[in-house]
Scaffold this motif. Sequence first.
Motif, PDB file in Angstrom:
ATOM      1  N   GLY A 181      80.725 111.379  81.765  1.00  0.00           N
ATOM      2  CA  GLY A 181      81.400 110.620  82.612  1.00  0.00           C
ATOM      3  C   GLY A 181      82.842 110.255  82.107  1.00  0.00           C
ATOM      4  N   CYS A 182      83.278 111.600  81.902  1.00  0.00           N
ATOM      5  CA  CYS A 182      84.965 111.433  81.255  1.00  0.00           C
ATOM      6  C   CYS A 182      85.828 110.789  82.351  1.00  0.00           C
ATOM      7  CB  CYS A 182      85.231 112.757  80.835  1.00  0.00           C
ATOM      8  SG  CYS A 182      85.373 114.058  81.936  1.00  0.00           S
ATOM      9  N   ALA A 183      85.564 110.940  83.552  1.00  0.00           N
ATOM     10  CA  ALA A 183      86.550 110.624  84.527  1.00  0.00           C
ATOM     11  C   ALA A 183      87.784 111.438  84.391  1.00  0.00           C
ATOM     12  CB  ALA A 183      86.841 109.123  84.582  1.00  0.00           C
ATOM     13  N   GLN A 184      89.009 110.838  84.055  1.00  0.00           N
ATOM     14  CA  GLN A 184      90.346 111.658  83.961  1.00  0.00           C
ATOM     15  C   GLN A 184      90.610 112.209  82.504  1.00  0.00           C
ATOM     16  OE1 GLN A 184      92.907 108.760  85.868  1.00  0.00           O
ATOM     17  NE2 GLN A 184      92.703 109.724  87.994  1.00  0.00           N
ATOM     18  N   GLY A 185      89.501 111.893  81.893  1.00  0.00           N
ATOM     19  CA  GLY A 185      89.911 112.374  80.346  1.00  0.00           C
ATOM     20  C   GLY A 185      90.643 111.432  79.706  1.00  0.00           C
ATOM     21  N   GLU A 186      90.636 110.186  79.775  1.00  0.00           N
ATOM     22  CA  GLU A 186      91.441 109.189  78.920  1.00  0.00           C
ATOM     23  C   GLU A 186      90.801 109.045  77.563  1.00  0.00           C
ATOM     24  OE1 GLU A 186      91.006 105.546  81.401  1.00  0.00           O
ATOM     25  OE2 GLU A 186      92.752 106.129  82.629  1.00  0.00           O
ATOM     26  N   PHE A 187      89.649 109.070  77.316  1.00  0.00           N
ATOM     27  CA  PHE A 187      88.893 109.137  76.038  1.00  0.00           C
ATOM     28  C   PHE A 187      89.508 110.289  75.485  1.00  0.00           C
ATOM     29  CE2 PHE A 187      85.590 110.596  73.059  1.00  0.00           C
ATOM     30  CZ  PHE A 187      85.788 109.595  71.997  1.00  0.00           C
ATOM     31  N   GLU A 188      89.422 111.564  75.803  1.00  0.00           N
ATOM     32  CA  GLU A 188      90.070 112.688  74.992  1.00  0.00           C
ATOM     33  C   GLU A 188      91.406 112.616  74.776  1.00  0.00           C
ATOM     34  OE1 GLU A 188      86.084 113.577  76.790  1.00  0.00           O
ATOM     35  OE2 GLU A 188      88.074 112.611  77.851  1.00  0.00           O
ATOM     36  N   LEU A 189      92.113 112.099  75.651  1.00  0.00           N
ATOM     37  CA  LEU A 189      93.567 111.904  75.189  1.00  0.00           C
ATOM     38  C   LEU A 189      93.895 110.974  74.106  1.00  0.00           C
ATOM     39  CD1 LEU A 189      96.470 112.710  76.166  1.00  0.00           C
ATOM     40  CD2 LEU A 189      96.325 110.651  77.884  1.00  0.00           C
ATOM     41  N   ALA A 190      93.165 109.669  74.275  1.00  0.00           N
ATOM     42  CA  ALA A 190      93.358 108.683  73.492  1.00  0.00           C
ATOM     43  C   ALA A 190      92.819 109.135  72.143  1.00  0.00           C
ATOM     44  CB  ALA A 190      92.475 107.411  73.615  1.00  0.00           C
ATOM     45  N   ALA A 191      91.745 109.784  71.883  1.00  0.00           N
ATOM     46  CA  ALA A 191      91.091 110.153  70.526  1.00  0.00           C
ATOM     47  C   ALA A 191      91.887 111.389  69.964  1.00  0.00           C
ATOM     48  CB  ALA A 191      89.590 110.755  70.876  1.00  0.00           C
ATOM     49  N   LEU A 192      92.438 112.103  70.676  1.00  0.00           N
ATOM     50  CA  LEU A 192      93.471 113.197  70.083  1.00  0.00           C
ATOM     51  C   LEU A 192      94.884 112.750  69.499  1.00  0.00           C
ATOM     52  CD1 LEU A 192      92.819 116.161  72.753  1.00  0.00           C
ATOM     53  CD2 LEU A 192      92.089 116.169  70.108  1.00  0.00           C
ATOM     54  N   ARG A 193      95.166 111.701  70.253  1.00  0.00           N
ATOM     55  CA  ARG A 193      96.239 110.887  69.766  1.00  0.00           C
ATOM     56  C   ARG A 193      96.093 110.065  68.562  1.00  0.00           C
ATOM     57  NH1 ARG A 193      98.978 108.921  75.465  1.00  0.00           N
ATOM     58  NH2 ARG A 193     100.061 110.677  76.062  1.00  0.00           N
ATOM     59  N   ARG A 194      94.879 109.452  68.432  1.00  0.00           N
ATOM     60  CA  ARG A 194      94.649 108.712  67.411  1.00  0.00           C
ATOM     61  C   ARG A 194      94.452 109.401  66.196  1.00  0.00           C
ATOM     62  NH1 ARG A 194      93.485 103.476  66.587  1.00  0.00           N
ATOM     63  NH2 ARG A 194      91.782 102.726  65.302  1.00  0.00           N
ATOM     64  N   TRP A 195      93.559 110.428  66.272  1.00  0.00           N
ATOM     65  CA  TRP A 195      93.423 111.553  65.174  1.00  0.00           C
ATOM     66  C   TRP A 195      94.011 112.834  65.106  1.00  0.00           C
ATOM     67  CZ3 TRP A 195      91.782 108.810  61.242  1.00  0.00           C
ATOM     68  CH2 TRP A 195      91.160 107.308  61.156  1.00  0.00           C
ATOM     69  N   PRO A 196      95.211 112.940  65.340  1.00  0.00           N
ATOM     70  CA  PRO A 196      95.766 114.456  65.578  1.00  0.00           C
ATOM     71  C   PRO A 196      95.655 115.363  64.501  1.00  0.00           C
ATOM     72  CG  PRO A 196      97.567 112.932  65.150  1.00  0.00           C
ATOM     73  CD  PRO A 196      96.265 112.019  65.264  1.00  0.00           C
ATOM     74  N   GLN A 197      95.327 114.878  63.299  1.00  0.00           N
ATOM     75  CA  GLN A 197      95.301 115.477  62.155  1.00  0.00           C
ATOM     76  C   GLN A 197      93.766 116.267  61.751  1.00  0.00           C
ATOM     77  OE1 GLN A 197      95.259 112.578  62.292  1.00  0.00           O
ATOM     78  NE2 GLN A 197      94.443 111.656  60.197  1.00  0.00           N
ATOM     79  N   LYS A 198      92.956 115.677  62.832  1.00  0.00           N
ATOM     80  CA  LYS A 198      91.505 115.906  62.599  1.00  0.00           C
ATOM     81  C   LYS A 198      91.078 117.286  63.358  1.00  0.00           C
ATOM     82  CE  LYS A 198      90.597 112.612  59.944  1.00  0.00           C
ATOM     83  NZ  LYS A 198      90.110 112.596  58.657  1.00  0.00           N
ATOM     84  N   ALA A 199      89.858 117.783  63.344  1.00  0.00           N
ATOM     85  CA  ALA A 199      89.709 119.025  63.938  1.00  0.00           C
ATOM     86  C   ALA A 199      88.627 119.011  64.972  1.00  0.00           C
ATOM     87  CB  ALA A 199      89.063 120.044  62.814  1.00  0.00           C
ATOM     88  N   THR A 200      88.119 117.580  65.091  1.00  0.00           N
ATOM     89  CA  THR A 200      87.222 117.365  66.251  1.00  0.00           C
ATOM     90  C   THR A 200      87.576 117.925  67.700  1.00  0.00           C
ATOM     91  OG1 THR A 200      86.545 115.356  65.016  1.00  0.00           O
ATOM     92  CG2 THR A 200      85.562 115.510  67.207  1.00  0.00           C
ATOM     93  N   GLU A 201      86.625 118.478  68.480  1.00  0.00           N
ATOM     94  CA  GLU A 201      86.690 119.211  69.809  1.00  0.00           C
ATOM     95  C   GLU A 201      86.069 117.916  70.672  1.00  0.00           C
ATOM     96  OE1 GLU A 201      86.060 123.111  70.299  1.00  0.00           O
ATOM     97  OE2 GLU A 201      86.556 123.383  68.284  1.00  0.00           O
TER      98      GLU A 201
END
Length: 331
Positions: free
Chosen positions: A153-173
């Motif tokens: 239920g990602c809708a427009q991918g807001e969680f993906e965008l927020a998580a990648l910005r919050r933890w840019p140094q991590k490798a989580t996909e």
Amino acid sequence: MTIPPDADYDTALTLAGDAARILYEAGAQRVWLAGSLAHAQHWDARSDIDFGTIGLPRIQFSAAVARLRRRLGRHVDVIPLEDAPSFIRTQILLEMLPVGADGGVEPRNGPAPPYPVATLTGPPYPKGLHQQRHAVASDVLNRRGVRKALDVGCAQGEFELAALRRWPQKATEFHGIDPDTDAVRSGLEQLDRELDDRLRSRARLDVAEVADLPHLWADHDAVVAIEVIEHLDEPTLELFARLVFRELSPPTVVLTTPNAEYNVLFPEDHPSGRPRVRHPGHHFEWTRSEMRRWIAAHAAPAGYRAALRGIGEAHPMYGPPTQLWVLSHDR
């Protein structure tokens, strides 16, 4: 004396306390400092000054606020506690610092309450409940060492965008799925526009439904559903529970959903159009106990442990506005 732009916290606290004598002179029976000066967090040179009062005559209110603003050189808010809803009054009294008639700020009895309620190690939490859900969920995934999360239920991918910005140094996909083709298309455009190539390579969005989960599961080790389950009808919710907990069995599942206990604090004419329900598309909203029973019926038999975290400022009786559940096993 006005509060200088470069004033530190202790100086601002002293000057604001001294200025509180204006409220006593106007007839207030009791005065407190509230907001960032009270809980000693998020104070900076641009912060407003907030006071709570009891007994301030209405006829004196506007003049007293104007005097305070001139005195402190800052925007000032004064909250008459007699007029505040009970839950606001209780929360303010838990956080505020009493100020005497002489302007002296009295010490708090005991430690300051946590602020915000959801406290996990990581970057500072953003303002806004929606943004805090994303931040806390991404922190959970980070702490549990998740490699690849499937966001249902990602809708427009807001969680993906927020998580990648919050933890840019991590490798989580992150792999988001949603049945709304237009939402996914818009989300892909946003990810392309706002992420650099390195971060963009860690996010994927697809048009898919709950029934497609088994076909998409390869290489994932977590399921995330942020404010999603309440949008599922009963058959789809049952399918979600069976697929996630019994068939896919990820080591980590993160679910957020409204805390229905908190809904009594909303007005009867809530924008949802349904009394005490937050969104017209919700099939249900559960209390924490109801959510716990659902987990006991569906996740616990599959070997999952459940931990509840609150998101948003908690009411002392009704709890936080959002409940976040971390379900895990070590198989």
